[in-house]
Write a protein that holds these residues in place. Sequence first.
Motif, PDB file in Angstrom:
ATOM      1  N   GLN A   1      71.645  47.384  71.845  1.00 20.76           N
ATOM      2  CA  GLN A   1      71.242  48.572  71.674  1.00 20.76           C
ATOM      3  C   GLN A   1      71.009  49.512  72.908  1.00 20.76           C
ATOM      4  OE1 GLN A   1      68.125  49.269  68.869  1.00 20.76           O
ATOM      5  NE2 GLN A   1      67.575  51.401  69.752  1.00 20.76           N
ATOM      6  N   VAL A   2      70.595  48.792  73.833  1.00 22.75           N
ATOM      7  CA  VAL A   2      70.127  49.415  75.325  1.00 22.75           C
ATOM      8  C   VAL A   2      71.654  50.071  76.006  1.00 22.75           C
ATOM      9  CG1 VAL A   2      69.486  48.967  77.670  1.00 22.75           C
ATOM     10  CG2 VAL A   2      68.428  47.979  75.750  1.00 22.75           C
TER      11      VAL A   2
ATOM     12  N   LYS B   1      78.638  60.545  75.222  1.00 23.82           N
ATOM     13  CA  LYS B   1      77.208  60.296  75.127  1.00 23.82           C
ATOM     14  C   LYS B   1      76.367  59.456  76.072  1.00 23.82           C
ATOM     15  CE  LYS B   1      76.389  63.545  71.784  1.00 23.82           C
ATOM     16  NZ  LYS B   1      75.863  64.940  71.840  1.00 23.82           N
ATOM     17  N   TRP B   2      75.315  59.449  76.555  1.00 18.55           N
ATOM     18  CA  TRP B   2      74.563  58.587  77.490  1.00 18.55           C
ATOM     19  C   TRP B   2      74.028  57.311  76.404  1.00 18.55           C
ATOM     20  CZ3 TRP B   2      71.449  62.775  80.413  1.00 18.55           C
ATOM     21  CH2 TRP B   2      72.109  63.208  81.277  1.00 18.55           C
ATOM     22  N   SER B   3      73.998  56.267  76.953  1.00 21.49           N
ATOM     23  CA  SER B   3      73.337  55.209  76.210  1.00 21.49           C
ATOM     24  C   SER B   3      71.889  55.187  76.389  1.00 21.49           C
ATOM     25  CB  SER B   3      74.098  53.850  76.755  1.00 21.49           C
ATOM     26  OG  SER B   3      73.586  53.590  78.058  1.00 21.49           O
ATOM     27  N   PRO B   4      71.008  54.558  75.652  1.00 19.13           N
ATOM     28  CA  PRO B   4      69.737  54.456  76.157  1.00 19.13           C
ATOM     29  C   PRO B   4      69.477  54.341  77.706  1.00 19.13           C
ATOM     30  CG  PRO B   4      69.787  53.512  74.208  1.00 19.13           C
ATOM     31  CD  PRO B   4      71.363  53.761  74.337  1.00 19.13           C
ATOM     32  N   LEU B   5      70.258  53.129  78.111  1.00 20.86           N
ATOM     33  CA  LEU B   5      69.944  52.718  79.450  1.00 20.86           C
ATOM     34  C   LEU B   5      70.460  54.004  80.439  1.00 20.86           C
ATOM     35  CD1 LEU B   5      69.352  50.516  81.544  1.00 20.86           C
ATOM     36  CD2 LEU B   5      71.691  49.848  81.352  1.00 20.86           C
TER      37      LEU B   5
ATOM     38  N   ALA C   1      57.996  49.317  75.131  1.00 17.56           N
ATOM     39  CA  ALA C   1      59.031  49.565  74.324  1.00 17.56           C
ATOM     40  C   ALA C   1      60.393  49.412  74.520  1.00 17.56           C
ATOM     41  CB  ALA C   1      58.734  50.855  73.851  1.00 17.56           C
ATOM     42  N   PHE C   2      60.820  49.627  76.023  1.00 20.94           N
ATOM     43  CA  PHE C   2      62.349  49.603  76.405  1.00 20.94           C
ATOM     44  C   PHE C   2      62.502  48.176  76.309  1.00 20.94           C
ATOM     45  CE2 PHE C   2      65.696  49.989  79.016  1.00 20.94           C
ATOM     46  CZ  PHE C   2      66.330  51.037  78.668  1.00 20.94           C
ATOM     47  N   ARG C   3      61.471  47.375  76.892  1.00 24.47           N
ATOM     48  CA  ARG C   3      62.066  45.989  76.663  1.00 24.47           C
ATOM     49  C   ARG C   3      62.278  45.465  75.238  1.00 24.47           C
ATOM     50  NH1 ARG C   3      57.528  46.015  81.341  1.00 24.47           N
ATOM     51  NH2 ARG C   3      58.824  45.820  82.967  1.00 24.47           N
ATOM     52  N   ALA C   4      61.400  45.805  74.504  1.00 23.69           N
ATOM     53  CA  ALA C   4      61.705  45.395  73.162  1.00 23.69           C
ATOM     54  C   ALA C   4      62.933  45.884  72.191  1.00 23.69           C
ATOM     55  CB  ALA C   4      60.428  46.008  72.261  1.00 23.69           C
TER      56      ALA C   4
ATOM     57  N   GLN D   1      64.945  60.410  72.506  1.00 25.71           N
ATOM     58  CA  GLN D   1      66.338  59.938  72.162  1.00 25.71           C
ATOM     59  C   GLN D   1      66.655  58.634  71.994  1.00 25.71           C
ATOM     60  OE1 GLN D   1      68.221  62.316  75.071  1.00 25.71           O
ATOM     61  NE2 GLN D   1      69.080  63.789  73.741  1.00 25.71           N
ATOM     62  N   ILE D   2      65.783  57.764  73.080  1.00 27.53           N
ATOM     63  CA  ILE D   2      65.705  56.413  73.260  1.00 27.53           C
ATOM     64  C   ILE D   2      65.003  55.817  72.019  1.00 27.53           C
ATOM     65  CG2 ILE D   2      65.035  54.384  74.502  1.00 27.53           C
ATOM     66  CD1 ILE D   2      65.432  56.384  77.167  1.00 27.53           C
ATOM     67  N   PHE D   3      63.748  56.380  71.701  1.00 24.72           N
ATOM     68  CA  PHE D   3      62.789  55.932  70.634  1.00 24.72           C
ATOM     69  C   PHE D   3      62.559  56.713  69.631  1.00 24.72           C
ATOM     70  CE2 PHE D   3      61.308  54.482  74.986  1.00 24.72           C
ATOM     71  CZ  PHE D   3      61.832  53.273  74.920  1.00 24.72           C
ATOM     72  N   PRO D   4      64.001  57.016  68.810  1.00 22.11           N
ATOM     73  CA  PRO D   4      63.569  58.141  67.653  1.00 22.11           C
ATOM     74  C   PRO D   4      62.667  57.572  66.834  1.00 22.11           C
ATOM     75  CG  PRO D   4      65.621  56.966  67.433  1.00 22.11           C
ATOM     76  CD  PRO D   4      65.017  56.298  68.620  1.00 22.11           C
ATOM     77  N   LYS D   5      61.875  58.911  66.473  1.00 24.75           N
ATOM     78  CA  LYS D   5      60.786  58.801  65.343  1.00 24.75           C
ATOM     79  C   LYS D   5      61.593  58.994  64.000  1.00 24.75           C
ATOM     80  CE  LYS D   5      56.995  60.111  68.350  1.00 24.75           C
ATOM     81  NZ  LYS D   5      57.673  60.027  69.711  1.00 24.75           N
ATOM     82  N   ASP D   6      61.139  58.042  63.171  1.00 24.89           N
ATOM     83  CA  ASP D   6      61.685  58.225  61.864  1.00 24.89           C
ATOM     84  C   ASP D   6      61.179  59.237  61.015  1.00 24.89           C
ATOM     85  OD1 ASP D   6      63.182  56.055  62.284  1.00 24.89           O
ATOM     86  OD2 ASP D   6      61.737  54.691  61.704  1.00 24.89           O
TER      87      ASP D   6
END
Length: 148
Positions: A26-27, A35-39, A18-21, A143-148
């Motif tokens: 966005q990373v 705020k922190w980035s996903p990385l 998922a992170f590689r995708a 936070q990295i992969f929010p669920k809609d």
Amino acid sequence: MEKTIAQLHTHLSEVPQAFRALPVGQVTKKAAPEKWSPLEILGHLCDSATNNLGRFIRAQQEQPYRVISYQQNEWVSLQAYQDRPAEEILQLWVGLNQSILRVMSSMPPANGQNACELPDGTTVTLEWLMSDYVEHLAHHLNQIFPKD
């Protein structure tokens, strides 16, 4: 402990792909300057894993074990996660959590009841501390992969 171990195993199975995708832009994108980035969030999870791996081992040896907090923002800043290759941080996260998974899986059940004193003076069990770690991990992964 079985549920906690299963949840961590699921994260280890799903997060790398998922992170590689994630799109490259966005990373490292921050919602706001403070705020922190996903990385950086993934980097924070590496810092959390580093601290908790040590806690999980020491709490099986030292009784009662006293949890010492760490300066999370400073760790993220000093590690310079925002400027590091995403794959490097991802591999670090995987390796650390594989180690945590091994510690959890091989822990004698009685050790899960060992006392751990939190920085606020509250006493919890090692099993609770391990479960809380996986819940904290899930919170940040959301936070990295929010669920809609």
